[in-house]
Write a protein that holds these residues in place. Structure first.
Motif, PDB file in Angstrom:
ATOM      1  N   THR A   1      -3.216   3.957  -2.640  1.00 42.02           N
ATOM      2  CA  THR A   1      -3.232   3.123  -3.854  1.00 42.02           C
ATOM      3  C   THR A   1      -2.683   1.739  -3.538  1.00 42.02           C
ATOM      4  O   THR A   1      -2.027   1.543  -2.520  1.00 42.02           O
ATOM      5  CB  THR A   1      -2.360   3.708  -4.984  1.00 42.02           C
ATOM      6  OG1 THR A   1      -1.026   3.846  -4.496  1.00 42.02           O
ATOM      7  CG2 THR A   1      -2.873   5.039  -5.470  1.00 42.02           C
ATOM      8  N   GLY A   2      -2.923   0.809  -4.428  1.00 38.88           N
ATOM      9  CA  GLY A   2      -2.303  -0.511  -4.352  1.00 38.88           C
ATOM     10  C   GLY A   2      -2.954  -1.410  -3.335  1.00 38.88           C
ATOM     11  O   GLY A   2      -3.966  -1.083  -2.727  1.00 38.88           O
ATOM     12  N   ASP A   3      -2.369  -2.575  -3.139  1.00 41.51           N
ATOM     13  CA  ASP A   3      -2.898  -3.543  -2.187  1.00 41.51           C
ATOM     14  C   ASP A   3      -2.750  -2.979  -0.795  1.00 41.51           C
ATOM     15  O   ASP A   3      -1.688  -2.515  -0.406  1.00 41.51           O
ATOM     16  CB  ASP A   3      -2.121  -4.854  -2.286  1.00 41.51           C
ATOM     17  CG  ASP A   3      -2.396  -5.537  -3.616  1.00 41.51           C
ATOM     18  OD1 ASP A   3      -3.484  -5.321  -4.165  1.00 41.51           O
ATOM     19  OD2 ASP A   3      -1.508  -6.259  -4.097  1.00 41.51           O
ATOM     20  N   SER A   4      -3.817  -3.028  -0.037  1.00 44.85           N
ATOM     21  CA  SER A   4      -3.786  -2.482   1.306  1.00 44.85           C
ATOM     22  C   SER A   4      -3.294  -3.537   2.283  1.00 44.85           C
ATOM     23  O   SER A   4      -3.956  -4.526   2.533  1.00 44.85           O
ATOM     24  CB  SER A   4      -5.180  -2.008   1.702  1.00 44.85           C
ATOM     25  OG  SER A   4      -5.128  -1.577   3.028  1.00 44.85           O
ATOM     26  N   GLU A   5      -2.094  -3.319   2.804  1.00 45.27           N
ATOM     27  CA  GLU A   5      -1.556  -4.242   3.818  1.00 45.27           C
ATOM     28  C   GLU A   5      -1.949  -3.754   5.209  1.00 45.27           C
ATOM     29  O   GLU A   5      -1.640  -4.389   6.199  1.00 45.27           O
ATOM     30  CB  GLU A   5      -0.021  -4.283   3.757  1.00 45.27           C
ATOM     31  CG  GLU A   5       0.543  -4.688   2.405  1.00 45.27           C
ATOM     32  CD  GLU A   5       1.478  -3.637   1.867  1.00 45.27           C
ATOM     33  OE1 GLU A   5       2.082  -2.907   2.673  1.00 45.27           O
ATOM     34  OE2 GLU A   5       1.569  -3.506   0.634  1.00 45.27           O
ATOM     35  N   LEU A   6      -2.587  -2.602   5.252  1.00 54.96           N
ATOM     36  CA  LEU A   6      -2.968  -1.998   6.530  1.00 54.96           C
ATOM     37  C   LEU A   6      -4.481  -1.896   6.635  1.00 54.96           C
ATOM     38  O   LEU A   6      -5.153  -1.610   5.653  1.00 54.96           O
ATOM     39  CB  LEU A   6      -2.410  -0.573   6.638  1.00 54.96           C
ATOM     40  CG  LEU A   6      -0.935  -0.349   6.944  1.00 54.96           C
ATOM     41  CD1 LEU A   6      -0.661   1.139   6.986  1.00 54.96           C
ATOM     42  CD2 LEU A   6      -0.550  -0.988   8.276  1.00 54.96           C
ATOM     43  N   LYS A   7      -5.006  -2.106   7.853  1.00 59.15           N
ATOM     44  CA  LYS A   7      -6.378  -1.703   8.152  1.00 59.15           C
ATOM     45  C   LYS A   7      -6.294  -0.333   8.803  1.00 59.15           C
ATOM     46  O   LYS A   7      -5.484  -0.148   9.718  1.00 59.15           O
ATOM     47  CB  LYS A   7      -7.019  -2.682   9.142  1.00 59.15           C
ATOM     48  CG  LYS A   7      -7.437  -3.995   8.520  1.00 59.15           C
ATOM     49  CD  LYS A   7      -7.958  -4.951   9.578  1.00 59.15           C
ATOM     50  CE  LYS A   7      -9.330  -4.534  10.120  1.00 59.15           C
ATOM     51  NZ  LYS A   7      -9.885  -5.612  10.994  1.00 59.15           N
ATOM     52  N   LEU A   8      -7.096   0.620   8.359  1.00 56.56           N
ATOM     53  CA  LEU A   8      -7.019   1.983   8.878  1.00 56.56           C
ATOM     54  C   LEU A   8      -8.189   2.295   9.799  1.00 56.56           C
ATOM     55  O   LEU A   8      -9.288   1.768   9.617  1.00 56.56           O
ATOM     56  CB  LEU A   8      -7.013   2.994   7.728  1.00 56.56           C
ATOM     57  CG  LEU A   8      -5.829   2.923   6.774  1.00 56.56           C
ATOM     58  CD1 LEU A   8      -5.976   4.000   5.701  1.00 56.56           C
ATOM     59  CD2 LEU A   8      -4.513   3.116   7.519  1.00 56.56           C
TER      60      LEU A   8
ATOM     61  N   MET B   1       0.830  -1.205   0.000  1.00 54.91           N
ATOM     62  CA  MET B   1       0.000   0.000   0.000  1.00 54.91           C
ATOM     63  C   MET B   1       0.860   1.249   0.000  1.00 54.91           C
ATOM     64  O   MET B   1       1.867   1.311   0.682  1.00 54.91           O
ATOM     65  CB  MET B   1      -0.884   0.038   1.254  1.00 54.91           C
ATOM     66  CG  MET B   1      -1.918   1.144   1.205  1.00 54.91           C
ATOM     67  SD  MET B   1      -2.814   1.257   2.779  1.00 54.91           S
ATOM     68  CE  MET B   1      -1.489   1.695   3.897  1.00 54.91           C
ATOM     69  N   LYS B   2       0.449   2.213  -0.810  1.00 56.44           N
ATOM     70  CA  LYS B   2       1.074   3.533  -0.753  1.00 56.44           C
ATOM     71  C   LYS B   2       0.001   4.521  -0.328  1.00 56.44           C
ATOM     72  O   LYS B   2      -1.169   4.349  -0.647  1.00 56.44           O
ATOM     73  CB  LYS B   2       1.645   3.904  -2.118  1.00 56.44           C
ATOM     74  CG  LYS B   2       2.897   3.099  -2.450  1.00 56.44           C
ATOM     75  CD  LYS B   2       3.418   3.462  -3.813  1.00 56.44           C
ATOM     76  CE  LYS B   2       4.739   2.767  -4.094  1.00 56.44           C
ATOM     77  NZ  LYS B   2       5.153   3.001  -5.501  1.00 56.44           N
ATOM     78  N   ILE B   3       0.423   5.550   0.378  1.00 56.42           N
ATOM     79  CA  ILE B   3      -0.555   6.455   0.952  1.00 56.42           C
ATOM     80  C   ILE B   3      -0.034   7.879   0.825  1.00 56.42           C
ATOM     81  O   ILE B   3       1.171   8.120   0.914  1.00 56.42           O
ATOM     82  CB  ILE B   3      -0.843   6.023   2.412  1.00 56.42           C
ATOM     83  CG1 ILE B   3      -2.131   6.648   2.908  1.00 56.42           C
ATOM     84  CG2 ILE B   3       0.312   6.327   3.352  1.00 56.42           C
ATOM     85  CD1 ILE B   3      -2.890   5.740   3.835  1.00 56.42           C
ATOM     86  N   SER B   4      -0.968   8.837   0.546  1.00 50.52           N
ATOM     87  CA  SER B   4      -0.542  10.219   0.282  1.00 50.52           C
ATOM     88  C   SER B   4      -0.175  10.982   1.550  1.00 50.52           C
ATOM     89  O   SER B   4       0.427  12.039   1.461  1.00 50.52           O
ATOM     90  CB  SER B   4      -1.640  10.973  -0.471  1.00 50.52           C
ATOM     91  OG  SER B   4      -2.756  11.182   0.363  1.00 50.52           O
ATOM     92  N   ALA B   5      -0.560  10.472   2.721  1.00 52.57           N
ATOM     93  CA  ALA B   5      -0.226  11.199   3.949  1.00 52.57           C
ATOM     94  C   ALA B   5       1.293  11.279   4.060  1.00 52.57           C
ATOM     95  O   ALA B   5       1.974  10.260   3.967  1.00 52.57           O
ATOM     96  CB  ALA B   5      -0.812  10.495   5.166  1.00 52.57           C
ATOM     97  N   ARG B   6       1.814  12.494   4.238  1.00 51.82           N
ATOM     98  CA  ARG B   6       3.261  12.682   4.252  1.00 51.82           C
ATOM     99  C   ARG B   6       3.870  12.095   5.513  1.00 51.82           C
ATOM    100  O   ARG B   6       5.057  11.767   5.527  1.00 51.82           O
ATOM    101  CB  ARG B   6       3.586  14.181   4.188  1.00 51.82           C
ATOM    102  CG  ARG B   6       3.281  14.786   2.849  1.00 51.82           C
ATOM    103  CD  ARG B   6       4.371  14.479   1.852  1.00 51.82           C
ATOM    104  NE  ARG B   6       5.568  15.269   2.116  1.00 51.82           N
ATOM    105  CZ  ARG B   6       6.811  14.829   2.012  1.00 51.82           C
ATOM    106  NH1 ARG B   6       7.052  13.579   1.684  1.00 51.82           N
ATOM    107  NH2 ARG B   6       7.817  15.620   2.260  1.00 51.82           N
ATOM    108  N   ASN B   7       3.086  12.010   6.576  1.00 54.08           N
ATOM    109  CA  ASN B   7       3.627  11.564   7.853  1.00 54.08           C
ATOM    110  C   ASN B   7       3.096  10.187   8.219  1.00 54.08           C
ATOM    111  O   ASN B   7       1.902  10.010   8.451  1.00 54.08           O
ATOM    112  CB  ASN B   7       3.268  12.583   8.946  1.00 54.08           C
ATOM    113  CG  ASN B   7       3.823  13.960   8.609  1.00 54.08           C
ATOM    114  OD1 ASN B   7       5.024  14.110   8.385  1.00 54.08           O
ATOM    115  ND2 ASN B   7       2.959  14.971   8.519  1.00 54.08           N
ATOM    116  N   VAL B   8       3.997   9.221   8.228  1.00 50.33           N
ATOM    117  CA  VAL B   8       3.663   7.838   8.569  1.00 50.33           C
ATOM    118  C   VAL B   8       4.620   7.431   9.693  1.00 50.33           C
ATOM    119  O   VAL B   8       5.789   7.171   9.460  1.00 50.33           O
ATOM    120  CB  VAL B   8       3.835   6.911   7.342  1.00 50.33           C
ATOM    121  CG1 VAL B   8       3.499   5.466   7.708  1.00 50.33           C
ATOM    122  CG2 VAL B   8       2.968   7.378   6.176  1.00 50.33           C
ATOM    123  N   LEU B   9       4.102   7.439  10.921  1.00 52.58           N
ATOM    124  CA  LEU B   9       4.948   7.219  12.095  1.00 52.58           C
ATOM    125  C   LEU B   9       4.678   5.838  12.686  1.00 52.58           C
ATOM    126  O   LEU B   9       3.532   5.492  12.982  1.00 52.58           O
ATOM    127  CB  LEU B   9       4.659   8.307  13.140  1.00 52.58           C
ATOM    128  CG  LEU B   9       4.817   9.743  12.625  1.00 52.58           C
ATOM    129  CD1 LEU B   9       4.164  10.737  13.571  1.00 52.58           C
ATOM    130  CD2 LEU B   9       6.301  10.087  12.448  1.00 52.58           C
TER     131      LEU B   9
END
Lengths: 143, 143, 143
Positions: free
Chosen positions: C68-75, B1-9
């Motif tokens: 985007t892409g395969d989500s390896e995370l549950k949010l 998964m890629k995510i647009s949030a700049r901060n991933v802690l």
């Protein structure tokens, strides 16, 4: 202290309603304007928020929605501050719109360029700044 | 998964306090840094958030307030992460400011150009990233 | 009324769960899409939010995270709306990304330029709009 939030509004706590996790804090901005903030109960205790306490309310410009014209909708956002557009600065994607309230306070909002066009935002136009209570940060002077 | 949030802690849940609708979740980021998030109780249950659970905390750059200098104010925002400005990129209306924390984590904030000038934000300047607990999204690895 | 929020989604309240300070409101957007909003209990009462009530959900573009892409995370974010990127407009610091949902609704997000590059956001790419429940403003037609 200097802070990047464009909107720093001074007022006095008029009421606090505590829940299990959050608390709803009412702030009197003077000149008839009221602001509601939702903060965690822990913050409420730490800052000793109680009626009569002077506070500053911080709101980042991207958290402000701008509304114009006759309102056919009632909104859930607790804070709807009516004033007049006093400045518009446009960038490539976004624009900064400043709304001056009747009491003289100014609220800056970052909106898209399309919104500026669609709403006809320009100096002199009547506009309302809409702010969710959960988007307001409160500050109190250190003892 | 890629995510647009700049901060991933990345961190570990250290405590969970459930209310009727929301829950307050404390995350240990390591190196002494703590982050507090408010999520819905439904999310808390779905993600099985409990002490010891590894999580990622996502925060969009426009949700971060930047503070410099001596703090004369106590703020309601639960998260106040002190570090040093490591980068500033300025656009037409906004600028992106990156603050590096002592433990090496980086926090990006989008602030207005005026704020960069008023706060004197430049590489090497001490600055604090202020983040409301209700602006943090939590994620857990899928089972 | 005109409003600067880029995302104005029409739907019907399907459920309301009240807490001490806040309430969780579920909105059926049609075409199988659901949106959850957290509003203050006072707003819930003022707007007479109840199942069957038509509402609009307002979400500012900077409050939307793109994934985007395969989500390896549950949010923890309650709202995760999957669709296809239909437009990208890039500025100096930020970019506006529009995601079209299967039912035809469009969600605009402001993300950083770096995110557009890292996620490979371009028309035709599958992407999900992630929105925290506490970032949704609800509106109802005035009686």
């Amino acid at each position: 202290m200097k802070i990047s939030a464009r909107n720093v509004l001074r007022g006095t706590v008029s009421a606090v309603k505590a829940g299990a996790v959050n608390a709803e804090v009412h702030v009197d901005l003077g000149a008839g304007d009221q602001l509601t903030a939702i903060v965690t109960l822990a913050s409420c205790t730490d800052l000793e928020l109680a009626p009569g306490q002077p506070v500053v309310a911080l709101v980042k410009a991207p958290w402000v929605i701008v509304m114009t014209g006759d309102s056919e909708l009632k909104l859930s956002a607790r804070n709807q501050l009516a004033g007049t557009v006093s400045a518009v600065e446009t960038g490539a994607v976004n624009a900064e719109v400043v709304i001056t309230l009747p009491g003289g306070a100014q609220i800056a909002a970052i909106v898209t360029k399309e919104a500026v066009k669609e709403l006809g935002l320009a100096p002199g136009v009547a506009a309302t700044a809409v702010i969710k209570a959960s988007h307001v940060v409160l500050g109190v002077p250190k003892a």
